[in-house]
Design a protein around this motif. Structure first.
Motif, mmCIF file in Angstrom:
data_model
loop_
_atom_site.group_PDB
_atom_site.id
_atom_site.type_symbol
_atom_site.label_atom_id
_atom_site.label_comp_id
_atom_site.label_asym_id
_atom_site.label_seq_id
_atom_site.Cartn_x
_atom_site.Cartn_y
_atom_site.Cartn_z
ATOM 1 N N UNK A 22 85.078 60.984 39.992
ATOM 2 C CA UNK A 22 85.303 59.606 39.373
ATOM 3 C C UNK A 22 85.336 59.622 37.780
ATOM 4 N N UNK A 23 86.261 59.590 36.989
ATOM 5 C CA UNK A 23 86.307 59.790 35.558
ATOM 6 C C UNK A 23 85.401 58.590 35.154
ATOM 7 N N UNK A 24 85.222 57.431 35.718
ATOM 8 C CA UNK A 24 84.266 56.504 35.231
ATOM 9 C C UNK A 24 83.099 56.339 35.579
ATOM 10 N N UNK A 25 82.694 57.422 36.734
ATOM 11 C CA UNK A 25 81.401 57.448 37.271
ATOM 12 C C UNK A 25 80.443 58.169 36.554
ATOM 13 N N UNK A 26 78.998 57.690 36.711
ATOM 14 C CA UNK A 26 78.013 58.199 36.062
ATOM 15 C C UNK A 26 76.946 58.205 37.074
ATOM 16 N N UNK A 27 76.429 59.704 37.341
ATOM 17 C CA UNK A 27 75.468 59.752 38.370
ATOM 18 C C UNK A 27 74.232 60.503 37.812
ATOM 19 N N UNK A 28 73.123 59.795 38.024
ATOM 20 C CA UNK A 28 71.832 60.309 37.443
ATOM 21 C C UNK A 28 71.127 60.669 38.618
ATOM 22 N N UNK A 29 70.601 62.143 38.692
ATOM 23 C CA UNK A 29 69.957 62.681 39.537
ATOM 24 C C UNK A 29 68.370 62.531 39.372
ATOM 25 N N UNK A 40 80.773 71.022 42.477
ATOM 26 C CA UNK A 40 81.892 70.769 41.558
ATOM 27 C C UNK A 40 81.911 69.516 40.707
ATOM 28 N N UNK A 41 81.929 69.668 39.441
ATOM 29 C CA UNK A 41 81.995 68.664 38.611
ATOM 30 C C UNK A 41 83.539 68.590 37.954
ATOM 31 N N UNK A 42 84.030 67.777 38.715
ATOM 32 C CA UNK A 42 85.576 67.383 38.318
ATOM 33 C C UNK A 42 85.983 66.388 37.437
ATOM 34 N N UNK A 43 85.143 65.263 37.242
ATOM 35 C CA UNK A 43 85.199 64.194 36.449
ATOM 36 C C UNK A 43 84.036 63.500 36.458
ATOM 37 N N UNK A 44 83.716 62.533 35.080
ATOM 38 C CA UNK A 44 82.577 61.732 35.247
ATOM 39 C C UNK A 44 81.411 62.782 34.515
ATOM 40 N N UNK A 45 80.359 61.718 34.584
ATOM 41 C CA UNK A 45 79.088 62.174 33.867
ATOM 42 C C UNK A 45 78.058 62.424 34.755
ATOM 43 N N UNK A 46 77.336 63.638 34.775
ATOM 44 C CA UNK A 46 76.145 63.937 35.540
ATOM 45 C C UNK A 46 74.956 64.192 34.731
ATOM 46 N N UNK A 47 73.990 63.167 35.154
ATOM 47 C CA UNK A 47 72.782 63.216 34.298
ATOM 48 C C UNK A 47 71.727 63.725 35.042
ATOM 49 N N UNK A 48 71.046 65.010 34.701
ATOM 50 C CA UNK A 48 69.742 65.544 35.342
ATOM 51 C C UNK A 48 68.783 64.744 34.557
ATOM 52 N N UNK A 49 68.031 63.899 35.139
ATOM 53 C CA UNK A 49 67.006 63.154 34.561
ATOM 54 C C UNK A 49 65.671 63.911 34.510
ATOM 55 N N UNK A 50 65.714 64.993 33.821
ATOM 56 C CA UNK A 50 64.567 66.065 33.471
ATOM 57 C C UNK A 50 63.925 66.455 35.000
ATOM 58 N N UNK A 51 64.809 66.901 35.727
ATOM 59 C CA UNK A 51 64.427 67.265 37.174
ATOM 60 C C UNK A 51 65.019 68.886 37.017
ATOM 61 N N UNK A 52 64.591 69.465 38.270
ATOM 62 C CA UNK A 52 64.944 70.812 38.748
ATOM 63 C C UNK A 52 65.928 70.690 39.695
ATOM 64 N N UNK A 53 66.909 71.671 39.494
ATOM 65 C CA UNK A 53 67.901 71.822 40.542
ATOM 66 C C UNK A 53 68.168 73.318 41.128
ATOM 67 N N UNK A 54 68.525 73.435 42.324
ATOM 68 C CA UNK A 54 68.838 74.646 42.722
ATOM 69 C C UNK A 54 70.097 74.810 43.281
ATOM 70 N N UNK A 55 71.202 75.626 42.844
ATOM 71 C CA UNK A 55 72.628 75.586 43.133
ATOM 72 C C UNK A 55 73.043 77.089 43.719
ATOM 73 N N UNK A 56 73.813 77.108 44.320
ATOM 74 C CA UNK A 56 74.709 78.532 44.478
ATOM 75 C C UNK A 56 75.576 78.424 43.248
ATOM 76 N N UNK A 57 76.337 77.586 42.874
ATOM 77 C CA UNK A 57 77.245 77.793 41.920
ATOM 78 C C UNK A 57 77.515 76.499 41.239
ATOM 79 N N UNK A 58 78.035 76.445 39.948
ATOM 80 C CA UNK A 58 78.576 75.196 39.277
ATOM 81 C C UNK A 58 79.982 75.272 38.803
#
Length: 194
Positions: A22-29, A40-58
């Motif tokens: 969502x282009x208007x979306x903002x998601x805080x982890x 997949x980060x196709x639209x909007x804002x993702x905020x990693x709130x000073x946390x750790x993440x483990x992913x296969x790929x971005x």
């Protein structure tokens, strides 16, 4: 969704891909995140709130406006055969904003790590720390700056970059392909790299 949203995993690992669209979306982890698949980060804002993440790929392969805010987070990538075109980190630079903070992107595992930033606009983009721990890694980017770049295994570098501190591991092989221009302020590599 629209506006401000939070994602709290409470220690649960996501086995399927996660998509932000969502282009208007903002998601805080809000807490440590594990995605045993692709993010997949196709639209909007993702905020990693000073946390750790483990992913296969971005993967952010879109021209829709996107923002990735990392703060002091550490994102650990464990490449696998499901990575997009074997890309562990794939970024289409157009309409993308990176707020790197003092973050670390750490690539590990037994599969080759592939880091690719498609930057046809040549608008500079800055990363803080990038660490390649696999036995082999590929780095391809244009108009990029990095505070600290580590290769613990063999590496291939391509593109243009300004690297404040580059650390290479002795007795490994490094190749620079194409018209690669990397400005290095400080090189660390031990006697075997001299």
């Amino acid at each position: 969704g629209d506006n401000d949203n939070t994602v709290t995993s409470r220690g649960i690992s996501f086995k399927n891909s996660i998509e932000f669209n969502n282009v208007r979306g903002r998601w805080t982890i809000m807490d440590d995140l594990t995605v045993l698949n692709k993010l997949f980060h196709n639209a909007g804002e993702i905020v990693f709130d000073n946390v750790n993440a483990t992913l296969f790929s971005y993967e952010s392969n879109s021209t829709t406006p996107r923002t990735l805010a990392l703060g002091s987070s550490t994102l650990v990538f464990i490449p696998n055969l499901q990575s997009f075109n074997n890309q562990t980190f794939f970024l289409q630079r157009q309409n993308f904003t990176l707020l790197e903070g003092t973050s670390t992107l750490r690539f590990k595992g037994i599969q080759k790590a592939n880091f690719y930033v498609e930057n046809t606009s040549n608008v500079p983009i800055a990363f803080y720390n990038i660490e390649f721990l696999p036995s082999e890694s590929n780095f391809s980017a244009n108009s990029i700056s990095i505070n600290y770049l580590l290769f613990a295994g063999n590496g291939m570098l391509q593109g243009t970059a300004v690297v404040r501190k580059l650390e290479l591991t002795p007795n490994k092989q490094y190749s620079f392909s194409g018209e690669t221009i990397i400005q290095i302020d400080s090189l660390v590599g031990g006697d075997a790299c001299k």
